[in-house]
Design a protein around this motif. Structure first.
Motif, short mmCIF file in Angstrom:
data_model
loop_
_atom_site.label_atom_id
_atom_site.label_comp_id
_atom_site.label_asym_id
_atom_site.label_seq_id
_atom_site.Cartn_x
_atom_site.Cartn_y
_atom_site.Cartn_z
N ARG A 203 100.31 40.98 105.96
CA ARG A 203 99.01 40.32 105.92
C ARG A 203 97.95 41.18 106.60
O ARG A 203 96.80 41.25 106.14
N GLN A 204 98.32 41.85 107.68
CA GLN A 204 97.37 42.74 108.37
C GLN A 204 96.97 43.88 107.43
O GLN A 204 95.78 44.22 107.33
N VAL B 195 97.01 43.89 104.15
CA VAL B 195 96.17 43.35 103.07
C VAL B 195 94.76 43.09 103.56
O VAL B 195 93.78 43.36 102.85
N ARG B 196 94.62 42.60 104.78
CA ARG B 196 93.29 42.35 105.33
C ARG B 196 92.50 43.66 105.44
O ARG B 196 91.30 43.70 105.12
N ALA C 175 91.48 44.78 102.04
CA ALA C 175 90.39 43.95 101.52
C ALA C 175 89.03 44.42 102.03
O ALA C 175 88.03 44.31 101.31
N ASP D 25 86.42 35.84 99.18
CA ASP D 25 87.38 36.27 100.20
C ASP D 25 88.47 37.10 99.52
O ASP D 25 89.46 36.55 99.01
N TYR E 231 90.67 39.06 100.75
CA TYR E 231 91.94 38.96 101.48
C TYR E 231 92.78 37.82 100.91
O TYR E 231 93.96 38.01 100.55
N GLN E 232 92.20 36.65 100.79
CA GLN E 232 92.94 35.51 100.26
C GLN E 232 93.28 35.69 98.78
O GLN E 232 94.35 35.28 98.32
N LEU F 55 96.30 38.06 98.58
CA LEU F 55 97.51 37.35 99.00
C LEU F 55 98.00 36.39 97.91
O LEU F 55 99.20 36.29 97.66
#
Length: 226
Positions: free
Chosen positions: A19-20, A22-23, A26, A211, A213-214, A217
């Motif tokens: 997740r980090q 991907v953030r 993004a 967003d 990031y979302q 994901l």
């Protein structure tokens, strides 16, 4: 046994670390920056980012514009213009054809040439017949009304014709400017790699203000990396 990572199957990387990554992707950090912040190996980051781009490309293909006010245009990416070589299809460049649904999204496709057969095949396959098409005066767009499209408006750039409020292709041209500015930092891309970078530009442009990031994901939950 470490907890299962739903974004990358059979991965030794934790879900939190994914997740980090991907953030950071993004917000458009490059692979070196992502590796430095996450502490992951650069090759590992490159592999994961390449997988993300492949998933993004597939998502872009599924959400192409199909109806309404649609702008069509081609653009050229890659090597600088060769002296003495002019016009559409200039040597050493990758040709990209684009469709832009006004107040909507862009769809791009790498093409071998700008012939009437090539461009109109894509238009027929991607654009609903009820659409209103806007283009420049390139001859490959001749005959779209005869194919069944309701209306076709043209701006004759070669004749210094000014675009009007309703007759213009500024939407797709704004995407070309965005994509070229963003891609120049990669300093040359192979054609296969270029396709995925182009689709990433398309995805970022289409979802600007959202967003990312979302969204990424969500894509990875649906089709995890392996």
């Amino acid at each position: 046994m470490p907890p299962r990572n739903k974004y990358i199957l059979r991965s030794k990387i934790s879900e939190a670390k994914t997740r980090q990554l991907v953030r950071l992707f993004a917000i458009d950090l490059n692979a070196s920056q992502v590796a430095q912040v996450t502490g992951l190996n650069r090759n590992t980051v490159n592999r994961i980012v390449a997988g993300i781009r492949e998933r993004i490309a597939a998502a872009c293909e599924a959400e192409s514009p199909v109806a309404g006010e649609v702008e069509v245009d081609e653009s050229y990416f890659g090597a600088r213009r060769v002296r003495g070589v002019r016009g559409r299809g200039a040597r050493g460049k990758t040709i990209v054809f684009g469709l832009f649904k006004r107040q909507g999204r862009v769809y791009t496709e790498i093409v071998p040439d700008c012939s009437k057969a090539t461009l109109q095949r894509i238009i027929r396959g991607r654009v609903d017949l009820e659409s209103v098409i806007h283009s420049d005066g390139w001859r490959s767009y001749d005959g779209l009304v005869d194919l069944g499209y309701q209306k076709h408006f043209r701006v004759q750039h070669s004749e210094n014709e000014f675009a009007t409020e309703h007759c213009h292709i500024s939407g797709i041209e704004s995407f070309w400017g965005y994509a070229k500015t963003r891609l120049v930092r990669f300093r040359g891309l192979q054609k296969r790699t270029f396709y995925f970078h182009l689709k990433e530009c398309e995805f970022r442009f289409n979802h600007r203000g959202e967003d990312l990031y979302q969204l990424v994901l969500k894509i990875l939950r649906k089709t995890p990396l392996s």
